[in-house]
Design an enzyme around this catalytic site. Structure first.
Site, PDB file in Angstrom:
ATOM      1  CG  PHE C 121     -30.505   4.637 -28.597  1.00  0.00           C
ATOM      2  CD1 PHE C 121     -29.426   3.774 -28.578  1.00  0.00           C
ATOM      3  CD2 PHE C 121     -30.575   5.576 -29.630  1.00  0.00           C
ATOM      4  CE1 PHE C 121     -28.432   3.832 -29.548  1.00  0.00           C
ATOM      5  CE2 PHE C 121     -29.587   5.646 -30.608  1.00  0.00           C
ATOM      6  CZ  PHE C 121     -28.519   4.771 -30.560  1.00  0.00           C
ATOM      7  CD  GLN C 235     -32.213  13.853 -34.437  1.00  0.00           C
ATOM      8  OE1 GLN C 235     -31.807  12.858 -35.014  1.00  0.00           O
ATOM      9  NE2 GLN C 235     -33.171  13.811 -33.536  1.00  0.00           N
ATOM     10  CG  HIS C 237     -26.119  12.810 -33.048  1.00  0.00           C
ATOM     11  ND1 HIS C 237     -25.233  12.726 -32.016  1.00  0.00           N
ATOM     12  CD2 HIS C 237     -26.731  11.593 -33.114  1.00  0.00           C
ATOM     13  CE1 HIS C 237     -25.298  11.517 -31.484  1.00  0.00           C
ATOM     14  NE2 HIS C 237     -26.196  10.811 -32.129  1.00  0.00           N
ATOM     15  CG  LEU C 247     -23.086   9.694 -35.009  1.00  0.00           C
ATOM     16  CD1 LEU C 247     -23.789  10.959 -34.584  1.00  0.00           C
ATOM     17  CD2 LEU C 247     -24.084   8.640 -35.427  1.00  0.00           C
ATOM     18  CD  GLU C 250     -29.247   9.122 -28.666  1.00  0.00           C
ATOM     19  OE1 GLU C 250     -29.231  10.177 -29.322  1.00  0.00           O
ATOM     20  OE2 GLU C 250     -30.275   8.455 -28.487  1.00  0.00           O
ATOM     21  NE  ARG C 290     -29.898  11.077 -31.621  1.00  0.00           N
ATOM     22  CZ  ARG C 290     -29.843  10.170 -32.590  1.00  0.00           C
ATOM     23  NH1 ARG C 290     -30.303  10.452 -33.800  1.00  0.00           N
ATOM     24  NH2 ARG C 290     -29.334   8.992 -32.350  1.00  0.00           N
ATOM     25  CG  HIS C 358     -27.686  12.599 -37.019  1.00  0.00           C
ATOM     26  ND1 HIS C 358     -26.672  11.841 -37.549  1.00  0.00           N
ATOM     27  CD2 HIS C 358     -28.510  11.728 -36.387  1.00  0.00           C
ATOM     28  CE1 HIS C 358     -26.873  10.567 -37.242  1.00  0.00           C
ATOM     29  NE2 HIS C 358     -27.978  10.471 -36.557  1.00  0.00           N
ATOM     30  NE  ARG C 393     -33.566  10.017 -36.640  1.00  0.00           N
ATOM     31  CZ  ARG C 393     -32.539   9.183 -36.393  1.00  0.00           C
ATOM     32  NH1 ARG C 393     -32.766   7.923 -36.154  1.00  0.00           N
ATOM     33  NH2 ARG C 393     -31.308   9.626 -36.408  1.00  0.00           N
TER      34      ARG C 393
END
Ligand SMILES: Cc1cc2nc3c(=O)[nH]c(=O)nc-3n(C[C@H](O)[C@H](O)[C@H](O)COP(=O)(O)OP(=O)(O)OC[C@H]3O[C@@H](n4cnc5c(N)ncnc54)[C@H](O)[C@@H]3O)c2cc1C
Lengths: 246, 132, 582
Positions: C121, C235, C237, C247, C250, C290, C358, C393
């Site tokens: 990730f 955040q 994304h 979305l 990721e 991100r 996000h 994050r």
């Protein structure tokens, strides 16, 4: 811009004794789902129109409605597929209607609890620091039934549930099977009481419409027939064999 | 829950002819109704057994009775219904039956195909018996 | 199990039935089965937004992984704004929580020998993200919800909307809530309250967040006097579908997807994120964090190297080389979403994507026990800020966070409730006050429409508090939001029915969003540095001397917003450079 007509079921319990239909002209845009059109109505034309929605990506299960006669998630049903219209939007069938497109579903919530949809097992030998092993093939046995988003489309499609709401219904049975078939679970016998009841699996006459309505490929009809086999097997065993061999 | 509201819920009623509203519902009702044809064949078979048991005279009379046009019509219709019944059940069987061979689920088409093969094989054997 | 009688009382009330709320409820029930615990949720719990999480949940479990590495990735990913004591306990407990969920039946994807599988990730140096295909949040939430059904002490208030925290002399002792089905306004008293109301992405116009993500809990706490921490960190994304904002996880890049500009070039190599290789490399290129990826997109657009569409510029996510089999096995939902909502098939087509709002790193300030600085108030999940996420994050840290701190909040609230004295009578007057306010709102005949104010607010935030910010636009946004607050105060609900009044809910949600929008803009204006998701064009560098600190937004009596700072806890990783791809 081209337009399309939505014929929307309206029911306002405080002011109306019976439901009516109301028509709204909305832009016919390529990328609009029925839900986008309803949001347009609510923001631009009539703020009193009531319906549930949340994720608008087909996973939260809130926005089930009857669109041109079929139970659908309105976020994933596109206007262009129903052009030139009109598109009739009604609440899901077989449920009491609270208001407009909002149905009452506490009945399902109770049934869900009744089938004990959680892992039942003797945990005394389990080590909390490691996982319970499960091979991909063991997971395949139940995976499909774990995909249920509780959107109620299957209940809306099921004529048995429509005729007798005591029938425990497709999604609840599929979820019971989801746990019955999980290699980590030992609760099949406990769930059998509810499942083998008259209102349990035997209520199902295998119309198969639930499976067709399911937007997530769960196949509740298949789950129910398999549960019938288990229930029948157990009944025969209980009848023929002494307790210690069963 | 406020009692008033429960009374105000709009109860949707299932229409009397609900099974005509959708092709699949109609097919389902047909599947259920066509089981009558299966019942008929069982009764017919019992009648045949009784006739055979009662001696050649009775058997002759049974054959005559069966050869009457309206009896042939009934049986032809019943056959059609029974075939429909069988096909509709074969269509749904793969859904109810999960067969696994070496960890892989047997595809529905294969399963349904096997049922048809078995059906035709049994029919062929019976046909041979009758013709010989 | 559901409908309780008028004016109910419980030991613990949890507002929110998402992952954090349900985990907290189970923790209370397990702490002591005699405690009565209520879960109040504005939607049926399994509809909560946790359901849409796709990619996975991080916890070190692989043999070659370690807690320290997970902690370091988290701290550096958060640009050193994380409290490191919180991060350290988080990485330990994350594993225990994910294992517990496995024992509860969560269908985690497996290796052929039956162990839990992990995937790569963004921003993570090791493979440590547990996943249930790409429907992780869905399986996690349904497993939690179904498991919660076996705990008898849990009373659910499904489709009840909490409108206010009751506070008596600095102590929180319940909530006022509306039962949506009937419109009944009710006091739900409790010795302890846990807020688990999720994020507030709907403050922005283009977001992955569901309609229900309106930051209600943050606003409830803020109005009750609790500070909101680090609200400027929002955040983006890097990969949302245009128009819907849906979305694309990721995980698509973790499985090997590439980001291409209009020339088919993997443009991230131009932004200090590493050199392209055919196979994905951890903490490099498409697997960078991100904030950096979203910033790269803005620069790429400025250079005219993105693709123009009717919904603005996009780049392409290329999954075609992964092949149908891998996509079906690892990313079925990505394929489903592309097919159903974009009418393309990632097996054959390029997927158009652009950065999308996000996640909120900020939220109700809590300590590591999930306690907010008001007696009897706890918070967990996206609505809280502990902080383990710092300025940015890392993907797949939020799902374990809602479990770890949900459990902690439940346990702490249970302990508090067992010791706490009975609730005073002062709340009755407050509840009556709130009932009057709501009745007035329902009857109001405003000229302004809720939808129009909401749209104006969303565009103000996007303009001022987007990926790049500066003092002029932020200052203007402060004024605009004040005006919008005034307009909202006289807006009409436009629907007087008591039955399932979604307009009333919309008006209350708008009020909550305006409050947190103000806290975002004020916090962003005051932070004169660039760190993680907060990038100021007028202050492009990180400034550890002035701003290695959490912003704390307090609501003033006149509705204004006051910002204070609180130092960051540093245990083992002194601030350093964030290095990716080299
Ligand atoms: C599309 C998407 C994908 C994501 N993927 C991942 C991922 O792969 N990995 C990861 O770690 N994180 C991921 N995240 C982030 C993560 O899913 C969320 O941060 C997390 O699920 C939040 O959980 P929660 O329990 O705090 O809140 P939620 O699940 O949002 O629950 C909030 C609850 O509060 C209730 N509520 C709110 N307001 C009120 C009110 N006024 N009255 C009563 N009830 C109220 C709601 O009904 C709901 O039950 C993703 C997020 C999104 C949007």
């Amino acid at each position: 811009m081209k337009e399309i007509t939505l014929r929307v079921f309206r029911y306002r319990p405080e002011t109306e004794a019976e439901p009516t239909f109301q028509e709204y002209a909305v832009p016919l845009r390529d990328d609009w789902a029925v839900l986008d059109a309803l949001n347009y109505v609510k923001e631009e034309i009539d703020p009193t129109l009531s319906y549930r929605w949340s994720c608008r990506m087909g996973i939260c299960g809130s926005c089930g409605m009857t669109v041109n006669g079929d139970p659908k998630l309105s976020c994933g049903t596109f206007l262009v597929d129903h052009a030139p219209g009109p598109i009739t939007v009604e609440p899901l069938r077989n449920f009491p209607v609270i208001r407009d497109l909002v149905i009452e579903m506490t009945d399902f919530m109770q049934k869900l609890g009744a089938v004990q949809p959680w892992i039942i097992r003797d945990e005394s030998d389990d080590d909390p620091h490691t996982e319970l092993l499960q091979t991909p093939s063991e997971m395949d046995d139940y995976k499909r039934y774990s995909m249920c988003i509780n959107c109620m489309l299957c209940y809306s499609a099921c004529p048995v549930y429509g005729l007798d709401s005591k029938f425990i219904g497709p999604a609840a049975i599929a979820l019971a099977q989801r746990y019955n078939l999980d290699s980590r679970d030992e609760g099949q016998e406990e769930r059998l009481d509810v499942l083998s009841d008259d209102e349990g699996v035997w209520g199902c006459t295998f119309v198969g419409e639930c499976t067709r309505a399911c937007p997530k490929g769960v196949d509740p009809a298949g789950a129910i027939q398999r549960a019938k086999l288990i229930a029948a097997n157990e009944a025969v065993k209980a009848f023929l064999l002494p307790r210690w061999v069963r | 829950m406020t009692t008033g509201l429960w009374q105000r819920l709009h109860r949707q009623r299932v229409p009397l002819l609900w099974w005509t509203s959708r092709r699949t519902y109609l097919l389902f009702v047909l599947r259920e109704l066509t089981s009558v044809a299966v019942v008929w064949f069982v009764v017919y078979l019992l009648l045949l057994v009784r006739a055979v048991g009662a001696g050649p005279g009775e058997y002759e009379r049974f054959l005559d009775w069966s050869a009457r046009p309206w009896m042939v019509a009934i049986n032809a219709l019943a056959l059609a219904l029974a075939v429909l019944h069988t096909i509709t059940w074969f269509m749904v069987t793969p859904q109810a039956m999960v067969l696994k061979v070496r960890g892989h689920r047997v595809p529905g088409l294969v399963l349904a195909g096997a049922l048809y093969v078995a059906w035709f094989a049994v029919s062929a054997v019976i046909l041979l018996l009758v013709l010989s | 199990m559901t409908a309780p009688d008028a004016a109910s009382a419980h030991d613990v009330v949890i507002v929110g039935g998402g992952g954090a709320g349900l985990r907290a409820a189970i923790a209370v029930a397990e702490a002591d089965p005699r405690l009565s615990v209520a879960v109040v949720s504005k939607v049926y719990p399994m509809r909560s937004h946790t359901v849409s999480a796709e990619g996975g949940a991080a916890a070190a479990i692989a043999a070659e992984d370690s807690f320290d590495e997970h902690a370091y990735d988290t701290v550096s990913g958060g640009d050193w704004l994380c409290d490191q004591d919180a991060v350290e306990l988080f990485v330990h407990e994350a594993r225990a929580e994910l294992l517990r969920l496995e024992h509860w039946g969560c269908p985690w994807s497996r290796t052929p020998d039956g162990h839990v599988a992990v995937r790569a990730f963004g921003g993570m140096k090791k493979m440590r993200t547990w996943f249930a295909a790409d429907k992780t949040g869905f399986h996690l939430l349904h497993t939690l919800f179904q498991t919660s059904l076996k705990y008898r002490p849990v009373t659910r208030y499904d489709e009840w909307y909490a409108t206010r925290l009751l506070v008596d002399d600095g102590r929180v002792c319940g909530v006022v809530a509306i039962e949506l089905m009937t419109g009944r306004i009710e006091t739900i008293a409790a010795k302890a309250v846990v807020l688990a109301t999720g994020g507030g992405g709907r403050v922005f116009p283009f977001t992955t967040n569901a309609n229900i993500c309106t930051g209600d809990g943050m606003a409830l706490a803020y109005r009750a006097g609790a500070p909101l921490k680090d609200m400027e960190f929002v955040q983006y994304h890097p990969t949302g579908l245009p128009f819907t904002g849906i979305l694309i996880t990721e995980a698509a890049r973790a499985e090997g997807g590439w980001l291409l500009n209009k020339d088919g070039y993997r443009y991230l190599q131009d932004y200090d994120l590493g050199t392209p290789t055919p196979e994905p490399v951890l903490r490099s290129m498409e697997l960078g964090p991100r904030d950096r990826l979203s910033q790269a997109f803005v620069h790429e657009a400025a250079k005219g190297r993105t693709i123009d569409t009717q919904y603005g510029p996009v780049v392409h996510l290329d999954l075609r080389h992964l092949g149908a089999e891998k996509i079906e096995a690892k990313l079925p939902m990505v394929r489903e979403l592309c097919r159903d909502y974009e009418r393309i098939d990632p097996v054959r087509d390029l997927v158009p994507v652009r950065p999308v709002v996000h996640y909120m790193m900020g939220g109700v300030h809590t300590d590591v026990l999930a306690a907010a600085p008001l007696d009897g108030l706890f918070a967990a999940g996206e609505t809280a800020c502990v902080s383990i996420n710092g300025a940015n994050r890392l993907g797949s840290n939020s799902l374990p966070e809602i479990l770890v701190f949900g459990a902690r909040a439940g346990a702490a609230a249970a302990a508090y409730a067992m010791e706490a004295p009975p609730i005073g009578a002062a709340v009755t007057a407050q509840a009556a006050d709130e009932t009057r306010r709501l009745e007035r709102l329902l009857a109001s005949d405003g000229s302004e429409s809720v939808a129009a104010i909401r749209t104006a607010m969303q565009h103000t935030l996007e303009g001022a508090a987007g990926i790049y910010r500066d003092s002029d636009t932020l200052a203007k946004a402060v004024d605009t939001l004040r005006e919008l607050q005034e307009r909202a105060a006289v807006a009409g609900v436009g629907d007087r029915s008591r039955t399932f009044n979604t307009q009333l809910v919309g008006a209350l949600e708008l009020a909550a969003m305006l409050d947190i929008a103000e806290s975002i803009v004020h916090s962003a204006l005051r932070r004169e540095e660039s760190r993680g998701a907060h990038q100021r064009t007028d202050f492009p560098a990180r400034d550890d001397v002035r701003f290695l600190a959490h912003s704390m937004a307090y609501r003033e009596a006149d509705g204004g917003c006051r910002i204070e700072y609180q130092p960051v806890t540093v245990t083992r990783w002194p601030p350093g450079e964030r290095v990716y791809g080299r």
